[in-house]
Each structure stands twice: as C-alpha cells, then as structure tokens.
Design an enzyme around this catalytic site. Structure first.
Site, mmCIF file in Angstrom:
data_model
loop_
_atom_site.group_PDB
_atom_site.id
_atom_site.type_symbol
_atom_site.label_atom_id
_atom_site.label_comp_id
_atom_site.label_asym_id
_atom_site.label_seq_id
_atom_site.Cartn_x
_atom_site.Cartn_y
_atom_site.Cartn_z
ATOM 1 N N ARG A 75 0.738 -1.525 -0.358
ATOM 2 C CA ARG A 75 0.049 0.351 -0.080
ATOM 3 C C ARG A 75 0.358 1.153 -0.011
ATOM 4 N NH1 ARG A 75 -3.180 -4.034 1.614
ATOM 5 N NH2 ARG A 75 -1.262 -4.409 2.450
ATOM 6 N N THR A 76 1.514 1.118 0.879
ATOM 7 C CA THR A 76 2.503 2.492 0.883
ATOM 8 C C THR A 76 3.314 2.767 -0.200
ATOM 9 O OG1 THR A 76 2.232 2.118 3.574
ATOM 10 C CG2 THR A 76 4.361 3.783 2.809
ATOM 11 N N LYS A 105 25.522 -5.389 -1.849
ATOM 12 C CA LYS A 105 27.408 -4.561 -1.736
ATOM 13 C C LYS A 105 27.991 -3.679 -0.200
ATOM 14 C CE LYS A 105 27.240 -3.922 -6.735
ATOM 15 N NZ LYS A 105 27.808 -3.194 -7.919
ATOM 16 N N ARG A 126 11.315 3.661 3.016
ATOM 17 C CA ARG A 126 11.086 2.899 4.105
ATOM 18 C C ARG A 126 12.387 1.966 4.117
ATOM 19 N NH1 ARG A 126 5.987 -0.995 4.789
ATOM 20 N NH2 ARG A 126 5.496 0.729 5.374
ATOM 21 N N HIS A 163 5.705 6.432 11.193
ATOM 22 C CA HIS A 163 4.738 6.056 10.099
ATOM 23 C C HIS A 163 4.232 6.963 9.669
ATOM 24 C CE1 HIS A 163 3.837 4.881 6.302
ATOM 25 N NE2 HIS A 163 3.472 3.191 6.894
HETATM 26 C C1 NCD Z 1 1.801 -0.591 8.617
HETATM 27 C C2 NCD Z 1 3.309 -1.023 8.249
HETATM 28 O O1 NCD Z 1 4.258 -0.983 7.397
HETATM 29 O O2 NCD Z 1 3.934 -0.303 9.864
HETATM 30 N N1 NCD Z 1 1.470 -0.867 6.730
HETATM 31 C C3 NCD Z 1 1.259 -0.393 5.977
HETATM 32 O O3 NCD Z 1 2.433 1.140 5.969
HETATM 33 N N2 NCD Z 1 0.407 0.058 5.884
HETATM 34 C C4 NCD Z 1 1.332 -1.303 9.660
HETATM 35 C C5 NCD Z 1 2.103 -2.858 9.491
HETATM 36 O O4 NCD Z 1 3.140 -3.879 8.626
HETATM 37 O O5 NCD Z 1 1.678 -3.735 10.186
#
Ligand code: NCD
Length: 374
Positions: A75-76, A105, A126, A163
């Site tokens: 999703r993100t 590497k 991320r 997040h």
């Molecule tokens: C979440 C995350 O990555 O923190 N997912 C997301 O971004 N929608 C929640 C999760 O991984 O449980």
C-alpha cells in the site's frame, strides 16, 4: 459578513501552513500543525473528487520521485507511486528493489541517499531502523550544502519508530467519518502497540492536533504502548487508559484501530533480551560468533512469543456484536488473522476505505512538499 471574514482568515492561515511544507522533509508527525492538517485534509478531499472524475492532472510534471523501500510494502509504496504519477510526475526505483541495489554490497544509507538525491527530486524511504529517516534527511541536507539540491525525504516507516503519512490518512479517515471536531470520541488501539509504528504516529498526531479524545490502549503484556508516546499524548489533553481487556472496552469505542502483531520485530527483540541477560551488552556489540550462537535460541523464543500474541485478539463477528453500531473499524493493513474476512461486509469495517484515503492524502502531501499546490 463577520463569519465570512473569519473563514477567509482561516483559509489564508491554512494556505500559508501548507505552503510552509514546501521543500521540507517529512520525518515525524511532530512537524504538523492543526492548520497544516486542515489544509492537507481539504486538499485530499479535492484530490478525491479529481481522481473520481479521472481528471488528468499535471502539477508534478517534470519531477521525479524515488521509491526506496528496504522493507516490504504494498500500500505505502504503490499509493505513493500512484500519487506522484496521477499528478503527472514520474517515479524511479532500482530494478528489482533494494535487494539488487548496492545496498547488498554494503553501501551505507548515507551514501545511497546522496546518490539517489542526485537523480530524483524527492525520496520516499522505508527502512527497518528507527531513526533512519532522520539520518537520510541529514544526508540530503549535506547534498543541499554541497550541490544546492533540495531533496525532501519522506518517511514511509522507520522500523518501530514512526509512519507519519499513515497517521495522516488515519486521522483523515476518522475526521471524514465523524467531522472536523472529534473531541469526546473514544478511540481504541489494539494489538502489538510496542512495535506498531502506525499507532505510535497516530497517538502523537491526535495529541498534536489537540484532539480531546479518550484513547484506550489494549495490548497483551510485553506488547504495550511505549511510555514515551503515552506521556506525549497525556501532556496534551488526551486521556489514556491501558488494559489488556478488549471485550470490556468494546462497547465504549467509537473507533477501533486494530494492528498486526509485528512478527519481523520479535527476533530482534529476543536477540536484545538474550544479549542483555547473558552478557549485559547490546546485541550489536557482541562478537560475530556469539551473535550467531544466540540466533537459534532467539528465533525459537520469538516464534513462541509471536504465536501467543497472535491469538490474543481476533475481531470476529461475535466480538463485533459488543460494539456500537456506529463504530468504525480501522486497520493499516496488511491483516493476518486479527480480522477474519467475513467482517469485511460489516458496515463498520472501514479499513479498505482508509487504505484508499492513502492515495488522496499522499497526493495532497506530495503536491505540498514539492511546492506545486494549484
Ligand atoms: C503498516 C506498516 O508498514 O507499518 N503497513 C502500512 O504501511 N499500511 C502496518 C504493518 O505492517 O503492520
């Protein structure tokens, strides 16, 4: 007349607040003010209408945004990419993801960010380590000094840290349902509150937005909300109760925010516990042979802990029977067994709508950060 003037002033404040996001890194929800949130949410609503009508947009035309994901994401990652592309911008990533980049590497995050920032106008990051988004922002700032390039870093989740863009879409979803003023609502957050970064950011954002809500943190022993977030929220008009009893809390809730048990964090936690107990040191400071010796024990204990936690809360139709008819059920997704699929048809299930809102919020945010609001 008087009212109209007040509205204009408020609108202007909102616009100015949004404009102040131009060129900024987005690292933590602490950077947002109520005026910014209001501006972003209005802009997200506008984006929703435009997307619904399939309007061809071009505000990010000529801009390239890099997607750098060191942890899995559906999703993100995709909603950020869709957001940029729907606004007429382009996205890049290493072919095949981080696993085939120079990261394997041994390249440092610092160098990777400086490289990507030479090619892209913003980086969505991320990373599994808490605090890494801040480090990436520092690397980007160095480049700004050296090469006069301003490349915002957007934190798309930093380990068990924050997040922020998920919290924006979560609050947007709550306000979309209950209205701008959510004072007096009771919001339950349940599951792995220790490791779930989405609930850390959401709790802070509610506090920053001065929402006078009651929060009930529901978690099994060992997975409770870290006190730094509880104290932050308590210092700003939020009432917090901590419990492990979901069924008793259920009838009070207007919102129930369910989280996944973060299996991938358990092994690291167990490694830290073992290193501390056996040698009184942090795991990363141990010699490699000692580290390797601890790993199988940690993995076994992690599986046992995980299985116990996973079974602790399952929001099935019988549990939902205890909830208000107007309650909304949220989840950042992905879900595992904590919400069975038959619940999806219950009118209170709002997690797919919540996920869809991620697109609109990220469109609004990217336009603001890139200084391309229309
Ligand atoms: C979440 C995350 O990555 O923190 N997912 C997301 O971004 N929608 C929640 C999760 O991984 O449980």
């Amino acid at each position: 007349m008087e009212d109209q003037r007040v509205t204009t002033l408020v609108d202007q404040e909102m616009q100015e607040a949004l404009q102040s996001l131009t060129g900024q890194h987005v690292i933590s929800v602490e950077q947002f003010s109520s005026a910014m949130l209001e501006g972003l949410f209005a802009e997200a609503k506008h984006m929703e209408h435009l997307v619904d009508r399939r309007v061809a947009l071009s505000s990010l035309r000529g801009l390239v945004v890099a997607s750098l994901f060191y942890e899995p994401s559906t999703r993100t990652d995709m909603s950020f990419q869709a957001a940029v592309q729907r606004l007429g911008g382009r996205t890049i990533m290493t072919g095949g993801g981080v696993t085939v980049s120079s990261v394997t590497k041994g390249e440092s995050l610092h160098d990777t960010i400086k490289t990507i920032a030479c090619y892209a106008d913003a980086v969505v990051l991320r990373h599994p380590v808490k605090g890494s988004a801040r480090q990436a922002a520092d690397a980007s700032d160095q480049l700004k000094l050296q090469m006069r390039r301003t490349v915002p870093i957007i934190n798309a989740g930093d380990g068990t840290g924050e997040h922020p863009t998920q919290a924006l879409l979560d609050l947007y979803t709550i306000k979309d349902r209950f209205g701008r003023n959510i004072d007096g609502l009771t919001i339950g957050v349940v599951g792995d509150l220790r490791n779930g970064r989405t609930v850390h950011s959401l709790l802070k954002l509610l506090a920053i937005d001065n929402c006078r809500v009651n929060v009930i943190c529901i978690a099994p022993e060992g997975l409770t909300m870290p006190q730094e977030y509880v104290q932050f929220a308590r210092s700003r008009d939020i009432t917090i109760r901590e419990t492990d009893d979901l069924l008793t809390a259920m009838p009070e809730l207007d919102v129930l925010y369910v989280t996944r048990v973060q299996r991938e964090r358990f092994v690291n936690q167990e490694l830290e516990n073992l290193a501390h107990r056996a040698y009184g040191r942090r795991f990363e400071l141990l010699d490699p042979p000692l580290q390797e010796a601890l790993r199988p024990v940690a993995e076994l204990q992690a599986v046992q802990e995980y299985e116990k936690a996973r079974e602790a809360y399952v929001i099935d139709p019988t549990v939902l029977d205890q909830a208000k008819r107007e309650m909304i059920l949220l989840h950042p997704l992905p879900r595992l067994t904590e919400i069975p699929p038959e619940v999806d048809l219950d009118p209170r299930a709002a997690y797919f709508r919540q996920m869809q809102n991620g697109l609109y919020i990220r469109m609004a945010l990217m336009a603001a950060v890139m200084g391309r609001l229309e």
